[in-house]
Design an enzyme around this catalytic site. Structure first.
Site, PDB file in Angstrom:
ATOM      1  N   LYS A 177     -24.227   5.684 -19.340  1.00 11.04           N
ATOM      2  CA  LYS A 177     -25.587   6.163 -20.093  1.00 11.04           C
ATOM      3  C   LYS A 177     -26.748   5.874 -19.189  1.00 11.04           C
ATOM      4  O   LYS A 177     -26.810   4.736 -18.225  1.00 11.04           O
ATOM      5  CB  LYS A 177     -25.683   5.317 -21.065  1.00 11.04           C
ATOM      6  CG  LYS A 177     -27.009   5.875 -22.110  1.00 11.04           C
ATOM      7  CD  LYS A 177     -27.128   7.057 -22.466  1.00 11.04           C
ATOM      8  CE  LYS A 177     -28.495   7.552 -23.111  1.00 11.04           C
ATOM      9  NZ  LYS A 177     -28.447   8.885 -23.070  1.00 11.04           N
ATOM     10  N   GLY A 178     -27.560   6.821 -18.808  1.00  6.14           N
ATOM     11  CA  GLY A 178     -28.714   6.687 -18.065  1.00  6.14           C
ATOM     12  C   GLY A 178     -29.692   5.506 -18.087  1.00  6.14           C
ATOM     13  O   GLY A 178     -29.628   4.972 -19.462  1.00  6.14           O
ATOM     14  N   SER A 234     -22.216  11.044 -18.630  1.00  5.80           N
ATOM     15  CA  SER A 234     -23.379  10.236 -18.973  1.00  5.80           C
ATOM     16  C   SER A 234     -23.793  10.488 -20.447  1.00  5.80           C
ATOM     17  O   SER A 234     -23.905  11.748 -20.642  1.00  5.80           O
ATOM     18  CB  SER A 234     -24.302   9.996 -17.905  1.00  5.80           C
ATOM     19  OG  SER A 234     -25.282   9.390 -18.513  1.00  5.80           O
ATOM     20  N   THR A 255     -19.452  16.034 -24.273  1.00  4.44           N
ATOM     21  CA  THR A 255     -19.424  16.412 -26.018  1.00  4.44           C
ATOM     22  C   THR A 255     -18.293  16.296 -26.605  1.00  4.44           C
ATOM     23  O   THR A 255     -18.024  15.850 -27.696  1.00  4.44           O
ATOM     24  CB  THR A 255     -20.111  17.586 -26.067  1.00  4.44           C
ATOM     25  OG1 THR A 255     -21.554  17.659 -25.704  1.00  4.44           O
ATOM     26  CG2 THR A 255     -20.237  18.008 -27.753  1.00  4.44           C
ATOM     27  N   CYS A 314     -32.997  15.098 -17.521  1.00  4.44           N
ATOM     28  CA  CYS A 314     -33.084  15.019 -19.061  1.00  4.44           C
ATOM     29  C   CYS A 314     -34.148  15.731 -19.626  1.00  4.44           C
ATOM     30  O   CYS A 314     -35.258  15.449 -19.321  1.00  4.44           O
ATOM     31  CB  CYS A 314     -33.231  13.367 -19.364  1.00  4.44           C
ATOM     32  SG  CYS A 314     -33.231  13.314 -21.117  1.00  4.44           S
TER      33      CYS A 314
HETATM   34  C1  LIG Z   1     -25.799  12.593 -26.874  1.00  2.40           C
HETATM   35  C2  LIG Z   1     -25.907  12.870 -25.134  1.00  2.40           C
HETATM   36  C3  LIG Z   1     -26.490  12.048 -24.422  1.00  2.40           C
HETATM   37  C4  LIG Z   1     -26.671  12.323 -22.976  1.00  2.40           C
HETATM   38  N1  LIG Z   1     -27.120  11.318 -22.194  1.00  2.40           N
HETATM   39  C5  LIG Z   1     -27.290  11.624 -20.939  1.00  2.40           C
HETATM   40  C6  LIG Z   1     -28.043  10.728 -19.965  1.00  2.40           C
HETATM   41  O1  LIG Z   1     -28.121   9.560 -20.453  1.00  2.40           O
HETATM   42  N2  LIG Z   1     -28.038  11.183 -18.762  1.00  2.40           N
HETATM   43  C7  LIG Z   1     -27.554  12.414 -18.331  1.00  2.40           C
HETATM   44  O2  LIG Z   1     -27.524  12.592 -16.846  1.00  2.40           O
HETATM   45  N3  LIG Z   1     -27.063  13.156 -19.058  1.00  2.40           N
HETATM   46  C8  LIG Z   1     -26.663  12.913 -20.391  1.00  2.40           C
HETATM   47  N4  LIG Z   1     -26.224  13.811 -21.099  1.00  2.40           N
HETATM   48  C9  LIG Z   1     -25.991  15.033 -20.756  1.00  2.40           C
HETATM   49  C10 LIG Z   1     -24.374  15.167 -20.507  1.00  2.40           C
HETATM   50  O3  LIG Z   1     -24.007  14.072 -19.555  1.00  2.40           O
HETATM   51  C11 LIG Z   1     -23.810  16.585 -19.849  1.00  2.40           C
HETATM   52  O4  LIG Z   1     -24.331  16.861 -18.801  1.00  2.40           O
HETATM   53  C12 LIG Z   1     -24.176  17.597 -21.027  1.00  2.40           C
HETATM   54  O5  LIG Z   1     -23.762  16.911 -22.210  1.00  2.40           O
HETATM   55  C13 LIG Z   1     -23.104  18.836 -20.597  1.00  2.40           C
HETATM   56  O6  LIG Z   1     -21.727  18.401 -20.696  1.00  2.40           O
HETATM   57  P1  LIG Z   1     -20.866  18.654 -22.045  1.00  2.40           P
HETATM   58  O7  LIG Z   1     -21.145  19.858 -22.518  1.00  2.40           O
HETATM   59  O8  LIG Z   1     -19.236  18.331 -21.729  1.00  2.40           O
HETATM   60  O9  LIG Z   1     -21.511  17.399 -23.169  1.00  2.40           O
HETATM   61  C14 LIG Z   1     -26.083  13.592 -22.507  1.00  2.40           C
HETATM   62  C15 LIG Z   1     -25.488  14.399 -23.358  1.00  2.40           C
HETATM   63  C16 LIG Z   1     -25.369  14.120 -24.679  1.00  2.40           C
HETATM   64  C17 LIG Z   1     -24.768  15.079 -25.546  1.00  2.40           C
END
Ligand SMILES: Cc1cc2nc3c(=O)[nH]c(=O)nc-3n(C[C@H](O)[C@H](O)[C@H](O)COP(=O)(O)O)c2cc1C
Length: 309
Positions: free
Chosen positions: A45-46, A21, A266, A130
């Site tokens: 996206k949330g 997300s 990411t 979040c």
């Molecule tokens: C730009 C961005 C926006 C994010 N928006 C959300 C969101 O809307 N809801 C949510 O539960 N996690 C959100 N996350 C968290 C990611 O889903 C994930 O849990 C976190 O980034 C760790 O995983 P990664 O290292 O692979 O990015 C967001 C992360 C990033 C970088």
């Protein structure tokens, strides 16, 4: 060809790779270049009840091995999502996991209700983690009773699979997994981002408009793997693991630690075409290790002769 399909309680995924997300828009942004139906799932996206603008820029900062974000849950709101995005996602066969948010318990339940009445939602992922918003979200996820309350409230209003997304910003993540299990969750996902900040030393100003943000990317991976392993010991619930996954080997660490499926966030910003390599690579790995089903690999960490003090 090994069996890559996985079950997380009532949720069936064709393979364990899910777009995380916030890092994959509403999925459709990528549908021109990626067959969304070939992914295990797409966590969108949330969404709150209504549209939100999020925080003003700057809201992204690169850091060693990762990034900080303080987007502040910008989004189109659940009604526009159902009207404008969901029908097309459903038509192209994507497994849609909707990440839901709320400032209050009532709002979480209301968003869940709207999505339960819509066609094409595979599961609800509850964003109680979040770090970038003042109201709701992490306030629930950082309290055991808050976690229990949100899961129970949503459990009452939906038959869709309920997957609370846990925050790593706590001392004992396993106790939050237990609270989610007690409240009737079908699975858990972890981790959301780590609360963090970066400073411009010339101006002595925070680099993010929100001062603090959430750290994601490879820098957090070893901590996330540890947390998945701890939760796997603590609960029977299936786990969607994430945090810094960029390669097959990264994903395998999570699966061996106890994740039934993994999410990639990411890394998608660096290489949005990484999915085919992950799926084919997993098939090759299972073949090479003579493992018939990916589910046979879940939690197969061998800790023999290693002691925990
Ligand atoms: C730009 C961005 C926006 C994010 N928006 C959300 C969101 O809307 N809801 C949510 O539960 N996690 C959100 N996350 C968290 C990611 O889903 C994930 O849990 C976190 O980034 C760790 O995983 P990664 O290292 O692979 O990015 C967001 C992360 C990033 C970088």
């Amino acid at each position: 060809m090994a069996d890559l399909s996985v079950r997380l309680g009532p949720l069936h995924l064709r393979n364990p790779f899910v777009a995380a997300s916030g890092c994959f828009g509403y999925g459709l942004e990528y549908s021109g270049s990626i067959d969304l139906a070939s992914l295990g799932g797409v966590a969108v996206k949330g969404l709150f009840m209504t549209e939100r603008e999020g925080h003003p820029p700057p809201r992204i900062v690169e850091t060693p091995g990762g990034m900080l974000n303080a987007i502040g849950l910008q989004g189109i709101g659940v009604h526009r999502f159902v009207a404008e995005k969901l029908p097309e996602l459903h038509r192209i066969g994507a497994t849609v996991i909707v990440n839901i948010c709320g400032s209050t318990l009532d709002e979480y339940a209301e968003v869940a209700r709207v999505l339960s009445d819509a066609e094409g939602v595979a599961a609800l992922e509850l964003n109680i983690s979040c770090p970038n918003i003042k109201e709701g979200g992490i306030q629930f996820g950082c309290s055991l009773s808050g976690t229990h309350d949100v899961v129970s409230a949503i459990r009452k209003v939906t038959t869709l699979p309920v997957i609370p997304k846990l925050t790593p910003n706590v001392t004992d993540v396993a106790s939050f997994a237990r609270a989610a299990e007690d409240a009737g969750a079908d699975a858990i996902s972890l981790v959301n981002t780590f609360l963090a900040m970066a400073i411009d030393v010339e101006t002595r100003r925070p680099k993010l408009s929100n001062v603090m943000g959430g750290l994601s990317g490879p820098a957090i991976r070893p901590i996330a793997v540890r947390m998945v392993w701890e939760c796997h010991q603590a609960v029977k619930l299936p786990i969607l693991g994430m945090g810094g996954i960029a390669t097959l080997s990264d994903a395998l660490e999570f699966i061996i630690a106890g994740a039934s499926a993994v999410q990639v966030g990411t890394a998608n910003f660096v290489n949005p075409f990484l999915w085919r390599g992950l799926i084919d690579g997993l098939d090759g790995y299972l073949d090479r290790h003579r493992i018939a089903r990916v589910t046979d690999l879940v939690g197969q960490l061998d800790v023999q002769d290693r002691s925990l003090v």
